[in-house]
Design a protein around this motif. Sequence first.
Motif, PDB file in Angstrom:
ATOM      1  N   ASN A  38     -24.432  -5.785  52.763  1.00  0.00           N
ATOM      2  CA  ASN A  38     -24.552  -5.465  51.337  1.00  0.00           C
ATOM      3  C   ASN A  38     -25.877  -4.770  51.052  1.00  0.00           C
ATOM      4  O   ASN A  38     -26.787  -4.745  51.873  1.00  0.00           O
ATOM      5  CB  ASN A  38     -24.368  -6.725  50.474  1.00  0.00           C
ATOM      6  N   HIS A 249     -10.510 -10.962  48.034  1.00  0.00           N
ATOM      7  CA  HIS A 249     -11.904 -10.775  47.641  1.00  0.00           C
ATOM      8  C   HIS A 249     -12.876 -11.487  48.579  1.00  0.00           C
ATOM      9  O   HIS A 249     -12.711 -12.669  48.882  1.00  0.00           O
ATOM     10  CB  HIS A 249     -12.133 -11.298  46.228  1.00  0.00           C
ATOM     11  N   GLU A 252     -18.817  -9.392  47.952  1.00  0.00           N
ATOM     12  CA  GLU A 252     -19.136  -8.203  47.170  1.00  0.00           C
ATOM     13  C   GLU A 252     -18.019  -7.817  46.201  1.00  0.00           C
ATOM     14  O   GLU A 252     -18.274  -7.227  45.152  1.00  0.00           O
ATOM     15  CB  GLU A 252     -19.469  -7.025  48.092  1.00  0.00           C
ATOM     16  N   ASP A 253     -16.781  -8.143  46.536  1.00  0.00           N
ATOM     17  CA  ASP A 253     -15.677  -7.886  45.613  1.00  0.00           C
ATOM     18  C   ASP A 253     -15.836  -8.730  44.358  1.00  0.00           C
ATOM     19  O   ASP A 253     -15.667  -8.247  43.232  1.00  0.00           O
ATOM     20  CB  ASP A 253     -14.339  -8.194  46.289  1.00  0.00           C
ATOM     21  N   ARG A 255     -18.656 -10.088  43.289  1.00  0.00           N
ATOM     22  CA  ARG A 255     -19.849  -9.655  42.557  1.00  0.00           C
ATOM     23  C   ARG A 255     -19.587  -8.376  41.771  1.00  0.00           C
ATOM     24  O   ARG A 255     -20.116  -8.186  40.666  1.00  0.00           O
ATOM     25  CB  ARG A 255     -21.021  -9.439  43.516  1.00  0.00           C
ATOM     26  N   GLY A 256     -18.778  -7.483  42.319  1.00  0.00           N
ATOM     27  CA  GLY A 256     -18.474  -6.244  41.620  1.00  0.00           C
ATOM     28  C   GLY A 256     -17.825  -6.502  40.271  1.00  0.00           C
ATOM     29  O   GLY A 256     -18.182  -5.879  39.260  1.00  0.00           O
ATOM     30  N   ILE A 257     -16.862  -7.419  40.234  1.00  0.00           N
ATOM     31  CA  ILE A 257     -16.205  -7.764  38.967  1.00  0.00           C
ATOM     32  C   ILE A 257     -17.182  -8.449  38.027  1.00  0.00           C
ATOM     33  O   ILE A 257     -17.289  -8.118  36.842  1.00  0.00           O
ATOM     34  CB  ILE A 257     -14.993  -8.681  39.236  1.00  0.00           C
ATOM     35  N   TRP A 258     -17.913  -9.386  38.566  1.00  0.00           N
ATOM     36  CA  TRP A 258     -18.867 -10.163  37.767  1.00  0.00           C
ATOM     37  C   TRP A 258     -19.967  -9.280  37.192  1.00  0.00           C
ATOM     38  O   TRP A 258     -20.265  -9.336  35.998  1.00  0.00           O
ATOM     39  CB  TRP A 258     -19.456 -11.260  38.652  1.00  0.00           C
ATOM     40  N   GLN A 259     -20.566  -8.458  38.022  1.00  0.00           N
ATOM     41  CA  GLN A 259     -21.733  -7.699  37.581  1.00  0.00           C
ATOM     42  C   GLN A 259     -21.382  -6.568  36.632  1.00  0.00           C
ATOM     43  O   GLN A 259     -22.240  -6.107  35.878  1.00  0.00           O
ATOM     44  CB  GLN A 259     -22.519  -7.169  38.795  1.00  0.00           C
ATOM     45  N   THR A 260     -20.154  -6.103  36.634  1.00  0.00           N
ATOM     46  CA  THR A 260     -19.745  -5.098  35.648  1.00  0.00           C
ATOM     47  C   THR A 260     -19.410  -5.742  34.308  1.00  0.00           C
ATOM     48  O   THR A 260     -19.031  -5.040  33.364  1.00  0.00           O
ATOM     49  CB  THR A 260     -18.521  -4.297  36.147  1.00  0.00           C
ATOM     50  N   ASN A 268     -20.801 -17.652  44.157  1.00  0.00           N
ATOM     51  CA  ASN A 268     -21.382 -16.744  45.143  1.00  0.00           C
ATOM     52  C   ASN A 268     -22.658 -17.368  45.698  1.00  0.00           C
ATOM     53  O   ASN A 268     -23.052 -18.471  45.320  1.00  0.00           O
ATOM     54  CB  ASN A 268     -21.664 -15.359  44.537  1.00  0.00           C
ATOM     55  N   SER A 281     -28.261  -3.344  35.957  1.00  0.00           N
ATOM     56  CA  SER A 281     -27.149  -4.290  35.868  1.00  0.00           C
ATOM     57  C   SER A 281     -26.689  -4.439  34.421  1.00  0.00           C
ATOM     58  O   SER A 281     -27.505  -4.725  33.535  1.00  0.00           O
ATOM     59  CB  SER A 281     -27.559  -5.662  36.412  1.00  0.00           C
TER      60      SER A 281
END
Length: 425
Positions: A38, A249, A252-253, A255-260, A268, A281
Amino acid sequence: MQTTSFSIAARLTAALATAIGIAGAAQAATLTISCGSNAADLKFCAGFAERWGKANGHEVRIWSAPASSTDNLALLRQQFAARSSDIDVVMIDIVWPGVLKDHLVDLKPYSGGAEARHFPAIVANNTIGGKLLGMPWFVDAGLLYYRKDLLDKYRLAVPKTWNALAAAAKQIQDGERAAGSPDFHGYVFQGKAYEGLSCNALEWIASFGGGRIVDESGRITINNPRAAKALDTAAGWLGSISPPGVLNHAEEDARGIWQTGNAAFMRNWPYAWSLAQADDSPIKGRIGVAPLPVGEGGRPAATLGGWQLAVSRYSQHIEAAAALAMHMTSAEVQKQRAVEGSYNPTLPALYQDADILAANPFMAELLPVFTDAVARPATVTGLKYPQVSQAFWDASHDVLSGKRSGAEAVKRLEGKLRRIKRRGW
């Protein structure tokens, strides 16, 4: 930055590592170190390694490991079987020393006793047959991330049980979708069939009082009602508060949903904190971290994780590689990684460092989570751990995907584990 009393020892450790590198490798060497896949791993591994190389007259190259720890281990085993010298310093998972023991260098002759300053449990984990096969790099434990702003908006408390999490996630998800965010989800986690699912599922089962698959004596304990209920509970999240895609997932999958900004809660590792708090972010300043919830009749449970730096026996520059590993695991480097990347140090003294606590308040608040985390049964199952874990994640994935009930899955899993055990662990 404030200076702690530990800084002097840290500088001495780094200086010793540098001295070893110079004395042990009179000629310039080209070394390759494996870093994580990552963005944070690459940033906070490559930079320190390359700077050390320039300071000591070596060239350091970076090898990016596969995103899946399962794929990573498989590739390393192939390389070691071929006695490949392609990688000198290897980043290994906390459950791998017993699997890779025949291919790693004993670091005690190069450590100068530095291992005594790390968490004893991790050093013991990395020591097999009296040989120190890896220096502690950073320690992990599963955490619950949540959106502080959304809990405030819906007047909800941080959930302390899995039932409370499901209720809060559903309430927030329904509200956000009604407000015009159709892709919003209540809870995301690692549900892909790989080692990450073993970590998640162990947390569910342990938090319900269902044990940890195989106990410390080697007895198979997974086939019990509490373990079955934990898996059934998690399966109930799919299509309710968690998207069906969570079955594929990894970290990183999720985190991608969460961070957007498209999830209320996420499970995590600590690395996600600094990325979610970065300037770019969308959720910067709106997140919180807490222990994972408790199941019925259980206790808080977070899977112990973490990574070590080891040296390949097939390296053509073992002494220089050992010096690099010692530098990378030194107090000074670990402090910078903690401040800038929210990596949990493996040196207890750093948990009192003012700079680290200012950057990562949760490290002080959640220290019991890291010190009392649940270990996977890697030590007791030894070389068979990869087979044990795969059987466990396959069974868990079957329940999540609706192929089997929890009771059916743990019964079948018990049978598989008995067959593995008959071949010795």
